[in-house]
Design a protein around this motif. Sequence first.
Motif, PDB file in Angstrom:
ATOM      1  N   GLU A  46      36.529  27.405 102.804  1.00  0.00           N
ATOM      2  CA  GLU A  46      37.893  27.422 102.385  1.00  0.00           C
ATOM      3  C   GLU A  46      38.588  28.612 101.684  1.00  0.00           C
ATOM      4  OE1 GLU A  46      41.384  24.953  99.671  1.00  0.00           O
ATOM      5  OE2 GLU A  46      39.320  24.062  99.796  1.00  0.00           O
ATOM      6  N   ILE A  47      37.711  29.322 101.120  1.00  0.00           N
ATOM      7  CA  ILE A  47      38.028  30.731 100.532  1.00  0.00           C
ATOM      8  C   ILE A  47      38.366  31.518 101.658  1.00  0.00           C
ATOM      9  CG2 ILE A  47      37.187  32.701  99.436  1.00  0.00           C
ATOM     10  CD1 ILE A  47      35.359  30.949  97.662  1.00  0.00           C
ATOM     11  N   LEU A  48      37.400  31.585 102.625  1.00  0.00           N
ATOM     12  CA  LEU A  48      37.654  32.432 103.850  1.00  0.00           C
ATOM     13  C   LEU A  48      38.792  31.936 104.803  1.00  0.00           C
ATOM     14  CD1 LEU A  48      33.767  33.264 104.668  1.00  0.00           C
ATOM     15  CD2 LEU A  48      35.293  34.736 103.999  1.00  0.00           C
ATOM     16  N   LEU A  49      39.126  30.823 104.962  1.00  0.00           N
ATOM     17  CA  LEU A  49      40.304  30.090 105.643  1.00  0.00           C
ATOM     18  C   LEU A  49      41.534  30.709 105.171  1.00  0.00           C
ATOM     19  CD1 LEU A  49      40.872  26.624 106.817  1.00  0.00           C
ATOM     20  CD2 LEU A  49      42.545  27.552 105.368  1.00  0.00           C
ATOM     21  N   ARG A  50      41.727  30.688 103.652  1.00  0.00           N
ATOM     22  CA  ARG A  50      42.822  31.263 103.080  1.00  0.00           C
ATOM     23  C   ARG A  50      43.058  32.882 103.446  1.00  0.00           C
ATOM     24  NH1 ARG A  50      45.075  27.705  99.560  1.00  0.00           N
ATOM     25  NH2 ARG A  50      44.133  26.048  99.317  1.00  0.00           N
ATOM     26  N   GLN A  51      42.018  33.534 103.477  1.00  0.00           N
ATOM     27  CA  GLN A  51      42.044  34.977 103.948  1.00  0.00           C
ATOM     28  C   GLN A  51      42.663  35.099 105.158  1.00  0.00           C
ATOM     29  OE1 GLN A  51      38.304  36.714 103.222  1.00  0.00           O
ATOM     30  NE2 GLN A  51      38.103  36.285 101.093  1.00  0.00           N
ATOM     31  N   ILE A  52      42.582  34.189 106.094  1.00  0.00           N
ATOM     32  CA  ILE A  52      43.187  34.517 107.502  1.00  0.00           C
ATOM     33  C   ILE A  52      44.615  34.620 107.569  1.00  0.00           C
ATOM     34  CG2 ILE A  52      43.546  32.878 109.697  1.00  0.00           C
ATOM     35  CD1 ILE A  52      40.735  32.134 109.458  1.00  0.00           C
ATOM     36  N   VAL A  53      45.390  33.965 106.356  1.00  0.00           N
ATOM     37  CA  VAL A  53      46.878  34.184 106.445  1.00  0.00           C
ATOM     38  C   VAL A  53      47.317  35.705 106.084  1.00  0.00           C
ATOM     39  CG1 VAL A  53      48.943  33.379 105.122  1.00  0.00           C
ATOM     40  CG2 VAL A  53      47.042  31.998 105.576  1.00  0.00           C
ATOM     41  N   CYS A  54      48.058  36.269 106.999  1.00  0.00           N
ATOM     42  CA  CYS A  54      48.590  37.320 107.071  1.00  0.00           C
ATOM     43  C   CYS A  54      50.276  37.386 106.561  1.00  0.00           C
ATOM     44  CB  CYS A  54      48.492  38.186 108.475  1.00  0.00           C
ATOM     45  SG  CYS A  54      49.436  39.733 108.304  1.00  0.00           S
ATOM     46  N   LYS A  55      50.501  37.908 105.558  1.00  0.00           N
ATOM     47  CA  LYS A  55      51.828  37.753 104.948  1.00  0.00           C
ATOM     48  C   LYS A  55      52.860  38.607 105.653  1.00  0.00           C
ATOM     49  CE  LYS A  55      50.634  34.779 101.451  1.00  0.00           C
ATOM     50  NZ  LYS A  55      51.082  33.356 101.646  1.00  0.00           N
ATOM     51  N   SER A  56      52.486  39.496 106.601  1.00  0.00           N
ATOM     52  CA  SER A  56      53.351  40.273 107.292  1.00  0.00           C
ATOM     53  C   SER A  56      54.152  39.439 108.341  1.00  0.00           C
ATOM     54  CB  SER A  56      52.507  41.470 107.998  1.00  0.00           C
ATOM     55  OG  SER A  56      51.896  40.951 108.981  1.00  0.00           O
ATOM     56  N   GLU A  57      53.593  38.074 108.685  1.00  0.00           N
ATOM     57  CA  GLU A  57      54.024  37.463 109.718  1.00  0.00           C
ATOM     58  C   GLU A  57      55.533  36.981 109.133  1.00  0.00           C
ATOM     59  OE1 GLU A  57      55.754  35.385 112.563  1.00  0.00           O
ATOM     60  OE2 GLU A  57      53.834  36.367 112.687  1.00  0.00           O
ATOM     61  N   ARG A  58      56.771  37.220 109.894  1.00  0.00           N
ATOM     62  CA  ARG A  58      58.219  36.875 109.355  1.00  0.00           C
ATOM     63  C   ARG A  58      58.509  35.305 109.362  1.00  0.00           C
ATOM     64  NH1 ARG A  58      61.581  41.529 112.383  1.00  0.00           N
ATOM     65  NH2 ARG A  58      60.876  43.131 111.349  1.00  0.00           N
TER      66      ARG A  58
ATOM     67  N   GLY B  50      50.492  33.170 112.636  1.00  0.00           N
ATOM     68  CA  GLY B  50      51.082  33.486 113.772  1.00  0.00           C
ATOM     69  C   GLY B  50      50.271  34.390 114.780  1.00  0.00           C
ATOM     70  N   TYR B  51      48.853  34.960 114.545  1.00  0.00           N
ATOM     71  CA  TYR B  51      47.960  35.553 115.214  1.00  0.00           C
ATOM     72  C   TYR B  51      46.910  34.840 115.290  1.00  0.00           C
ATOM     73  CZ  TYR B  51      51.451  39.350 114.544  1.00  0.00           C
ATOM     74  OH  TYR B  51      52.580  40.204 114.403  1.00  0.00           O
ATOM     75  N   ARG B  52      46.563  34.229 114.251  1.00  0.00           N
ATOM     76  CA  ARG B  52      45.143  33.436 114.334  1.00  0.00           C
ATOM     77  C   ARG B  52      45.496  32.029 113.467  1.00  0.00           C
ATOM     78  NH1 ARG B  52      42.825  37.611 110.862  1.00  0.00           N
ATOM     79  NH2 ARG B  52      44.530  37.293 109.334  1.00  0.00           N
ATOM     80  N   ALA B  53      44.637  31.182 113.836  1.00  0.00           N
ATOM     81  CA  ALA B  53      44.928  29.813 113.162  1.00  0.00           C
ATOM     82  C   ALA B  53      43.374  29.346 113.046  1.00  0.00           C
ATOM     83  CB  ALA B  53      45.644  28.937 114.080  1.00  0.00           C
ATOM     84  N   ALA B  54      43.292  28.481 111.942  1.00  0.00           N
ATOM     85  CA  ALA B  54      41.981  28.037 111.462  1.00  0.00           C
ATOM     86  C   ALA B  54      42.310  26.457 110.927  1.00  0.00           C
ATOM     87  CB  ALA B  54      41.255  29.096 110.561  1.00  0.00           C
ATOM     88  N   ALA B  55      41.190  25.760 110.974  1.00  0.00           N
ATOM     89  CA  ALA B  55      41.167  24.527 110.650  1.00  0.00           C
ATOM     90  C   ALA B  55      39.801  23.844 110.010  1.00  0.00           C
ATOM     91  CB  ALA B  55      41.614  23.523 111.502  1.00  0.00           C
ATOM     92  N   MET B  56      39.779  23.401 108.712  1.00  0.00           N
ATOM     93  CA  MET B  56      38.586  22.810 108.561  1.00  0.00           C
ATOM     94  C   MET B  56      38.606  21.232 108.152  1.00  0.00           C
ATOM     95  SD  MET B  56      36.862  23.944 104.762  1.00  0.00           S
ATOM     96  CE  MET B  56      35.012  23.182 104.200  1.00  0.00           C
ATOM     97  N   LEU B  57      38.020  20.583 109.151  1.00  0.00           N
ATOM     98  CA  LEU B  57      38.038  19.051 109.178  1.00  0.00           C
ATOM     99  C   LEU B  57      37.209  18.462 107.989  1.00  0.00           C
ATOM    100  CD1 LEU B  57      39.263  19.764 111.876  1.00  0.00           C
ATOM    101  CD2 LEU B  57      38.078  17.795 112.560  1.00  0.00           C
ATOM    102  N   PRO B  58      37.372  17.309 107.380  1.00  0.00           N
ATOM    103  CA  PRO B  58      36.569  16.760 106.362  1.00  0.00           C
ATOM    104  C   PRO B  58      35.281  16.154 107.082  1.00  0.00           C
ATOM    105  CG  PRO B  58      38.655  15.576 106.518  1.00  0.00           C
ATOM    106  CD  PRO B  58      38.791  16.600 107.826  1.00  0.00           C
TER     107      PRO B  58
END
Length: 314
Positions: free
Chosen positions: A139-151, A170-178
Amino acid sequence: MDWVKRINAVLDYIEDNLDGEMDDNDIASLFASPQGMFQRIFTNITDITLSEYIRKRRLTQAAQDIRQTNEKIIDIATKYGYDSASAFGCAFKNFHGAAPSVMRKSNVLPNSFHRFAFTLIFSEKGVERMEYYNIENAEILLRQIVCKSERLPWAQSVSERGGVYCATDGYRAAAMLPQGTDDWDLSDAYFLTGDTGNPKFELSQIFDHRHGAAMTFSLSKEQAALLLVSFSLPTAQQKAVVCLDMNTLGVITQSEAHEPAMAFHVRYIEEPLKFCMCSGEETIDIYYTGRLNPLLMKSGRLYAAVLPVLIRDE
């Protein structure tokens, strides 16, 4: 094995003292090394400094105190090491996206930076090594995927619904299922767009591209680790874009791309690959349907997608 226990002992010490003082001498004693050695090792392994890790853990705990207690904000600020309410408020807003007083009075959800966990892996030769890429840190690495430059506001967020965590920029997407969820069940992986005509962006729209994939193969964790190492080489870091041979998934130059190749911004593909490395599976499944569709990755209950910036099919 002792050195892995020691690093986790330091992390336990940090957790026990988030609301108090931490002594470098205590950390050195727990890690059984000179002062500063643990900080350097920690940064090399996790790509984050120890002070930044402690700061984010304290702000995470501070948000819980604000939402779950009636403590004065200045008292919470002091407890977590801030000399003034204004300094605390600035740091809190930068991390959580809302001021402490706003979060206490509203339903705004705070960001969450979880405690790191390290496990021990034995190789075939009996050599022990510390493993940062484990499911506890996914989950820590999942949160690092978010790039705040996307408008687009919805395309720079982390969402949690029904135990499914997902992120996009907008450039990447990720999901972590239970744990225990059926494969590819992404029904709870979506973002609210704020558009009344199309209120949801569902990640199944992206990952359904795996059907009829023109290219499907499995990447071993060892191959993925080597690929990550190649991204860190000076030849890759000097360029914004890295080109991958789609037959070998090796890093090549565009002039060498005589076979099918794809090019990615290094910073866009590196984090999703690290995220998929966190699964307990031995391989990462790769799907690519061609042209402008995303490169899809799946390992266990971890899913990631990356849009290429250049494709060469000949």
